[in-house]
Design an enzyme around this catalytic site. Structure first.
Site, short mmCIF file in Angstrom:
data_model
loop_
_atom_site.label_atom_id
_atom_site.label_comp_id
_atom_site.label_asym_id
_atom_site.label_seq_id
_atom_site.Cartn_x
_atom_site.Cartn_y
_atom_site.Cartn_z
N CYS A 70 -2.27 -4.46 15.03
CA CYS A 70 -1.94 -3.99 13.68
C CYS A 70 -2.28 -5.01 12.60
O CYS A 70 -1.91 -6.18 12.70
CB CYS A 70 -0.45 -3.65 13.63
SG CYS A 70 0.14 -3.25 11.99
N CYS A 92 -2.31 1.23 8.78
CA CYS A 92 -1.37 0.39 8.05
C CYS A 92 -1.87 -1.03 7.82
O CYS A 92 -2.33 -1.71 8.70
CB CYS A 92 -0.02 0.47 8.74
SG CYS A 92 0.49 -0.65 9.98
N SER A 115 9.22 5.87 10.60
CA SER A 115 8.53 5.43 11.81
C SER A 115 8.99 4.02 12.18
O SER A 115 9.02 3.13 11.33
CB SER A 115 7.02 5.43 11.56
OG SER A 115 6.34 4.88 12.66
N SER A 167 6.93 4.45 17.45
CA SER A 167 5.62 3.94 17.88
C SER A 167 5.76 3.48 19.31
O SER A 167 6.25 2.39 19.57
CB SER A 167 5.20 2.77 16.98
OG SER A 167 4.99 3.22 15.68
N LEU A 168 5.33 4.31 20.23
CA LEU A 168 5.48 3.98 21.65
C LEU A 168 4.29 3.13 22.12
O LEU A 168 4.46 2.00 22.54
CB LEU A 168 5.63 5.26 22.47
CG LEU A 168 6.33 5.09 23.80
CD1 LEU A 168 7.79 4.70 23.61
CD2 LEU A 168 6.26 6.37 24.63
N HIS A 169 3.12 3.70 22.05
CA HIS A 169 1.85 2.99 22.31
C HIS A 169 1.70 2.41 23.71
O HIS A 169 0.66 1.82 24.03
CB HIS A 169 1.60 1.88 21.29
CG HIS A 169 1.70 2.32 19.87
ND1 HIS A 169 1.47 3.60 19.45
CD2 HIS A 169 2.04 1.63 18.73
CE1 HIS A 169 1.64 3.68 18.15
NE2 HIS A 169 2.00 2.51 17.69
N GLY A 195 4.99 -2.75 7.05
CA GLY A 195 6.35 -3.21 7.34
C GLY A 195 7.06 -2.39 8.39
O GLY A 195 6.62 -1.31 8.78
N GLU A 196 8.18 -2.93 8.85
CA GLU A 196 9.02 -2.24 9.83
C GLU A 196 10.26 -1.72 9.08
O GLU A 196 11.14 -2.50 8.70
CB GLU A 196 9.41 -3.21 10.96
CG GLU A 196 10.48 -2.72 11.90
CD GLU A 196 10.27 -1.30 12.43
OE1 GLU A 196 9.21 -0.98 12.95
OE2 GLU A 196 11.22 -0.49 12.29
N CYS A 231 2.63 8.21 2.14
CA CYS A 231 2.99 7.18 3.11
C CYS A 231 3.41 5.93 2.35
O CYS A 231 2.63 5.39 1.56
CB CYS A 231 1.78 6.92 4.00
SG CYS A 231 2.02 5.56 5.14
N CYS A 250 2.72 -6.71 16.19
CA CYS A 250 2.04 -5.88 17.19
C CYS A 250 0.57 -6.32 17.20
O CYS A 250 -0.03 -6.53 16.14
CB CYS A 250 2.17 -4.40 16.85
SG CYS A 250 3.90 -3.89 16.80
N CYS A 304 4.70 -7.92 7.91
CA CYS A 304 5.61 -7.45 8.96
C CYS A 304 5.80 -8.57 9.97
O CYS A 304 4.85 -9.27 10.31
CB CYS A 304 5.03 -6.22 9.66
SG CYS A 304 6.15 -5.57 10.93
N GLU A 356 0.82 -1.21 0.00
CA GLU A 356 0.00 0.00 0.00
C GLU A 356 0.85 1.25 0.00
O GLU A 356 1.87 1.31 0.66
CB GLU A 356 -0.82 0.05 1.28
CG GLU A 356 -1.70 -1.14 1.43
CD GLU A 356 -2.38 -1.14 2.79
OE1 GLU A 356 -3.19 -2.02 3.01
OE2 GLU A 356 -2.09 -0.24 3.60
N ASN A 408 -7.72 2.81 15.04
CA ASN A 408 -8.58 2.45 13.91
C ASN A 408 -8.94 0.98 14.05
O ASN A 408 -8.04 0.13 13.99
CB ASN A 408 -7.73 2.56 12.63
CG ASN A 408 -8.17 3.66 11.74
OD1 ASN A 408 -9.35 3.98 11.64
ND2 ASN A 408 -7.21 4.25 11.07
N1 SAH Z 1 6.41 -0.53 11.57
C1 SAH Z 1 6.49 0.86 11.76
C2 SAH Z 1 5.84 1.67 10.65
C3 SAH Z 1 4.55 1.18 10.11
S1 SAH Z 1 3.14 1.27 11.17
C4 SAH Z 1 5.94 1.25 13.10
O1 SAH Z 1 5.37 0.39 13.77
O2 SAH Z 1 6.15 2.39 13.51
C5 SAH Z 1 2.75 3.01 11.15
C6 SAH Z 1 1.97 3.45 12.36
O3 SAH Z 1 0.61 3.00 12.28
C7 SAH Z 1 2.53 2.93 13.67
O4 SAH Z 1 2.59 3.93 14.65
C8 SAH Z 1 1.51 1.88 14.01
O5 SAH Z 1 1.56 1.56 15.36
C9 SAH Z 1 0.23 2.52 13.55
N2 SAH Z 1 -0.91 1.61 13.47
C10 SAH Z 1 -0.92 0.29 13.18
N3 SAH Z 1 -2.17 -0.21 13.23
C11 SAH Z 1 -2.98 0.82 13.56
C12 SAH Z 1 -4.38 0.95 13.79
N4 SAH Z 1 -5.19 -0.09 13.64
N5 SAH Z 1 -4.87 2.17 14.13
C13 SAH Z 1 -4.06 3.24 14.24
N6 SAH Z 1 -2.73 3.19 14.03
C14 SAH Z 1 -2.19 1.99 13.71
FE1 SF4 Z 2 4.85 -4.10 12.11
FE2 SF4 Z 2 4.62 -1.48 12.71
FE3 SF4 Z 2 2.43 -3.04 12.44
FE4 SF4 Z 2 4.05 -3.38 14.54
S1 SF4 Z 2 2.82 -1.53 14.05
S2 SF4 Z 2 3.18 -5.04 13.26
S3 SF4 Z 2 6.04 -3.00 13.63
S4 SF4 Z 2 3.89 -2.52 10.83
#
Ligand code: SAH
Ligand code: SF4
Length: 366
Positions: free
Chosen positions: A131, A355, A213, A236-238, A181-182, A117, A128, A124, A96, A312
């Site tokens: 995700c 993502c 990111s 991405s702290l979360h 992806g990461e 983006c 997480c 990936c 994407e 989301n």
């Molecule tokens: N792997 C990298 C970059 C891709 S994810 C990373 O984790 O930073 C890009 C961002 O989208 C990250 O901050 C991720 O945590 C966030 N993300 C993933 N799934 C999501 C969701 N369902 N709702 C909102 N943000 C999300």
């Molecule tokens: Fe991979 Fe980033 Fe999604 Fe975590 S948030 S699974 S590192 S794409």
């Protein structure tokens, strides 16, 4: 899995590597610069457009390199001006690329800001829990050429409606490496790609307008801190404590906060710029006031900006987005303690912009 295409994409070549390729094939080196001009400044879509190259050279190039950027399978536009492209690679893997437009009130379409983006991997490996990209696991890394191609694809689309191609500048204002992806797990292909975009002979796109990111791969953050370019970093702290972060991000077991936070600090110090902490708000997981207070401590220590992202929802996952009232309470707590904070009122929510989600929908409906 390693994927080797029949012909490598021309967008994976640097000026140096193309010069060497041409020299090895009995061609003068200066031709490489001409090819780059055609690709990145004039945005040629095929070899025949490169009219100042001899036909024999165009044929040689066509035999050696693929010039077509990835194939577009689907484009979805949401009401809030986010456009999502689903691109198919040579091996039929899908990725994407998202175009996010932020129109400026009272000015024409030309002055709306565009952020692209991009993805760095198919799937990936980091898993997480919230995700969509992590759900199906990792399939493969994108090559340097496939990463650059995503941006060229967008240039070709956008050039039709803007003046920017005739001014030989990129068709967008910011790049965020936040798609599937990461990025730090594909460092070896990503950095050369960003250098091609950044190079004066390439897209000539400023490193300060590129944000990478990461979920927090500490050694790569430290390596990136040593690179000469001023790429921006978002982490991405979360989760602001280890138990909460670990519950949703397995990577926290390998690189817990006591390693991650100092690495982010070092990045900020070596670049002299503010790092962004991304914090998805997930109901009753990380949206409590205890988490807000722990986050405030980290953000103030790092002098970081905090980007709050209301979760989301993803089909098949149990996590929920908190109510607006809960989001506001969290946001205000940070603001009142002097943390630089923004809350993303999600762009593209109606087309599942987060993502990996569009791909997931396609795969599930097949
Ligand atoms: N792997 C990298 C970059 C891709 S994810 C990373 O984790 O930073 C890009 C961002 O989208 C990250 O901050 C991720 O945590 C966030 N993300 C993933 N799934 C999501 C969701 N369902 N709702 C909102 N943000 C999300
Ligand atoms: Fe991979 Fe980033 Fe999604 Fe975590 S948030 S699974 S590192 S794409």
């Amino acid at each position: 899995m390693k994927y080797t295409p029949a012909k490598p994409p021309i967008y994976g070549e640097s000026l140096d590597s193309l010069q060497s390729h041409l020299a090895a094939n009995g061609e003068p080196k200066f031709r490489a610069k001409q090819v780059m001009d055609w690709l990145y400044k004039k945005r040629a879509r095929n070899w025949d457009e490169m009219t100042n190259l001899p036909k024999s050279l165009r044929e040689k190039l066509a035999d050696s390199f693929d010039i077509a950027p990835s194939k577009r399978v689907l484009a979805k536009e949401s009401a809030d001006e986010t456009e999502k492209l689903l691109l198919q690679m040579d091996d039929s893997s899908m990725i994407e690329t998202v175009v996010i437009r932020a129109p400026q009130i009272g000015v024409g379409q030309e002055s709306s800001r565009k952020t692209i983006c991009i993805s760095t991997q198919v799937g990936c490996a980091y898993g997480c829990k919230f995700c969509a990209s992590g759900l199906a696991g990792w399939k493969r890394d994108l090559s340097t050429g496939e990463i650059v191609s995503q941006l060229i694809h967008v240039c070709h689309l956008e050039d039709a409606t803007t003046q920017r191609a005739s001014e030989e500048i990129a068709s967008f204002d910011n790049i965020v490496v936040m798609g599937m992806g990461e990025p730090m797990a594909n460092y070896k292909n990503l950095i050369p790609a960003l250098r091609i975009l950044n190079a004066p002979w390439g897209l000539n796109f400023g490193a300060r307008r590129i944000t990478i990111s990461t979920s927090g791969i500490v050694p790569r953050i430290l390596e990136l801190a040593q690179e000469p370019e001023q790429f921006r970093l978002a982490v991405s702290l979360h989760g602001a404590t280890n138990p909460v972060r670990e519950q949703i991000m397995p990577i926290n077991r390998k690189y817990p906060l006591e390693q991650l936070v100092p690495a982010i600090k070092q990045y900020g110090q070596s670049k002299g710029r503010m790092v962004t902490l991304e914090f998805i708000l997930i109901e009753e997981i990380n949206d409590t006031l205890e988490q807000a207070d722990a986050l405030i401590k980290i953000a103030l220590e790092l002098k970081a900006h905090v980007n709050l992202i209301p979760y989301n929802t993803v089909d098949g996952l149990e996590w929920r987005r908190p109510s607006i009232a809960r989001q506001d309470t969290f946001y205000n707590r940070l603001k009142n303690r002097g943390v630089s904070t923004t809350i993303r009122r999600e762009k593209g929510h109606d087309i599942a912009a987060a993502c990996g989600q569009l791909k997931l929908k396609m795969v599930n409906s097949e």
